[in-house]
Write a protein that holds these residues in place. Structure first.
Motif, PDB file in Angstrom:
ATOM      1  N   ASP A  29      83.157 -46.424 171.769  1.00  0.00           N
ATOM      2  CA  ASP A  29      84.100 -46.177 170.822  1.00  0.00           C
ATOM      3  C   ASP A  29      85.211 -47.140 170.284  1.00  0.00           C
ATOM      4  O   ASP A  29      85.573 -47.115 169.251  1.00  0.00           O
ATOM      5  CB  ASP A  29      85.046 -44.971 171.400  1.00  0.00           C
ATOM      6  N   SER A  30      85.184 -48.254 171.356  1.00  0.00           N
ATOM      7  CA  SER A  30      86.292 -49.410 170.897  1.00  0.00           C
ATOM      8  C   SER A  30      85.562 -50.513 169.975  1.00  0.00           C
ATOM      9  O   SER A  30      86.185 -51.531 169.539  1.00  0.00           O
ATOM     10  CB  SER A  30      86.818 -49.736 171.961  1.00  0.00           C
ATOM     11  N   ALA A  64      81.020 -53.869 161.679  1.00  0.00           N
ATOM     12  CA  ALA A  64      81.675 -52.844 161.573  1.00  0.00           C
ATOM     13  C   ALA A  64      81.184 -51.622 160.792  1.00  0.00           C
ATOM     14  O   ALA A  64      81.463 -50.646 161.179  1.00  0.00           O
ATOM     15  CB  ALA A  64      82.947 -53.104 160.716  1.00  0.00           C
ATOM     16  N   GLY A  68      80.738 -47.937 162.640  1.00  0.00           N
ATOM     17  CA  GLY A  68      81.397 -46.786 161.764  1.00  0.00           C
ATOM     18  C   GLY A  68      80.234 -45.663 161.884  1.00  0.00           C
ATOM     19  O   GLY A  68      80.644 -44.468 162.091  1.00  0.00           O
ATOM     20  N   GLU A  72      80.408 -41.825 163.453  1.00  0.00           N
ATOM     21  CA  GLU A  72      80.270 -40.896 162.663  1.00  0.00           C
ATOM     22  C   GLU A  72      79.168 -40.075 162.953  1.00  0.00           C
ATOM     23  O   GLU A  72      79.106 -38.807 162.236  1.00  0.00           O
ATOM     24  CB  GLU A  72      80.807 -41.131 161.205  1.00  0.00           C
ATOM     25  N   MET A 108      87.297 -52.614 167.186  1.00  0.00           N
ATOM     26  CA  MET A 108      88.310 -51.581 166.234  1.00  0.00           C
ATOM     27  C   MET A 108      89.549 -51.677 166.721  1.00  0.00           C
ATOM     28  O   MET A 108      89.835 -51.495 167.747  1.00  0.00           O
ATOM     29  CB  MET A 108      87.728 -50.135 166.224  1.00  0.00           C
ATOM     30  N   SER A 110      91.999 -50.095 164.631  1.00  0.00           N
ATOM     31  CA  SER A 110      92.564 -49.071 163.998  1.00  0.00           C
ATOM     32  C   SER A 110      91.529 -48.183 163.037  1.00  0.00           C
ATOM     33  O   SER A 110      90.813 -48.921 162.436  1.00  0.00           O
ATOM     34  CB  SER A 110      94.042 -49.056 163.371  1.00  0.00           C
ATOM     35  N   ARG A 111      91.874 -47.090 162.674  1.00  0.00           N
ATOM     36  CA  ARG A 111      90.670 -46.468 161.872  1.00  0.00           C
ATOM     37  C   ARG A 111      91.541 -44.983 161.527  1.00  0.00           C
ATOM     38  O   ARG A 111      92.198 -44.237 162.358  1.00  0.00           O
ATOM     39  CB  ARG A 111      89.584 -45.919 162.631  1.00  0.00           C
ATOM     40  N   SER A 112      91.505 -44.715 160.320  1.00  0.00           N
ATOM     41  CA  SER A 112      92.076 -43.757 159.596  1.00  0.00           C
ATOM     42  C   SER A 112      91.053 -43.093 158.658  1.00  0.00           C
ATOM     43  O   SER A 112      89.870 -43.493 158.430  1.00  0.00           O
ATOM     44  CB  SER A 112      93.406 -43.832 158.913  1.00  0.00           C
ATOM     45  N   CYS A 116      89.661 -48.756 158.062  1.00  0.00           N
ATOM     46  CA  CYS A 116      89.504 -49.236 159.369  1.00  0.00           C
ATOM     47  C   CYS A 116      89.777 -50.760 159.345  1.00  0.00           C
ATOM     48  O   CYS A 116      89.570 -51.602 158.529  1.00  0.00           O
ATOM     49  CB  CYS A 116      88.021 -48.941 159.985  1.00  0.00           C
ATOM     50  N   TYR A 118      89.351 -54.095 161.986  1.00  0.00           N
ATOM     51  CA  TYR A 118      88.519 -54.643 163.141  1.00  0.00           C
ATOM     52  C   TYR A 118      88.943 -56.020 163.526  1.00  0.00           C
ATOM     53  O   TYR A 118      89.234 -56.866 162.214  1.00  0.00           O
ATOM     54  CB  TYR A 118      87.155 -54.681 162.877  1.00  0.00           C
ATOM     55  N   MET A 135      89.429 -55.826 157.182  1.00  0.00           N
ATOM     56  CA  MET A 135      89.832 -54.439 156.946  1.00  0.00           C
ATOM     57  C   MET A 135      88.721 -54.008 155.689  1.00  0.00           C
ATOM     58  O   MET A 135      88.663 -54.441 154.815  1.00  0.00           O
ATOM     59  CB  MET A 135      91.263 -54.061 156.164  1.00  0.00           C
TER      60      MET A 135
END
Length: 143
Positions: A29-30, A64, A68, A72, A108, A110-112, A116, A118, A135
């Motif tokens: 996840d990270s 990245a 992602g 997902e 990663m 952060s992710r919104s 994201c 990295y 980003m």
């Protein structure tokens, strides 16, 4: 089971020679660690037979994208743009000429829904090539 080259190509917008990654060595996840063969003089980003170290940012952006997609559970790439590079340090002017595997680590931060961030580190022939942060801004929502 780790994604193979065919799955990697399905998870990012580049294919063929512009898909720079060959394998995923580890992911969670990270972050993600990917590998590929060292660039040759015919590499698509080569200039006068060598690949400039700044191309490491493309390797990291592809890692990245794969990360992602794996997070997902995607079957096709999510549209996005490499929006920003910050704190990039080029440890060498070029990818090492002696070849050897390239390792790409992307963690990663952060992710919104819209972007994201990295931290990345790229190395080849047991030498750091480049590191920094990138980003990605998404141009469409997740499926």
């Amino acid at each position: 089971m780790m994604p193979d080259r065919a799955r990697i190509e399905r998870l990012m917008p580049h294919a063929g020679a512009m898909c720079l990654l060959d394998a995923v060595a580890q992911w969670d996840d990270s972050g993600i660690t990917c590998s590929c063969a060292g660039p040759t003089p015919t590499h698509p980003l080569a200039r006068e037979g060598v690949v400039p170290a700044i191309a490491a940012a493309e390797y990291a952006a592809q890692a990245a994208a794969v990360h992602g997609g794996l997070l997902e559970g995607a079957v096709s790439p999510r549209a996005g743009l490499l929006a920003k590079l910050v704190e990039v340090v080029l440890h060498l002017p070029w990818f090492p000429a002696e070849g050897g595997a390239v390792t790409v680590r992307a963690d990663m931060l952060s992710r919104s829904a819209g972007a994201c961030l990295y931290a990345f580190h790229v190395e080849g022939a047991q030498q750091s090539i480049a590191s920094g942060r990138l980003m990605v801004a998404f141009t469409e929502p997740a499926a």
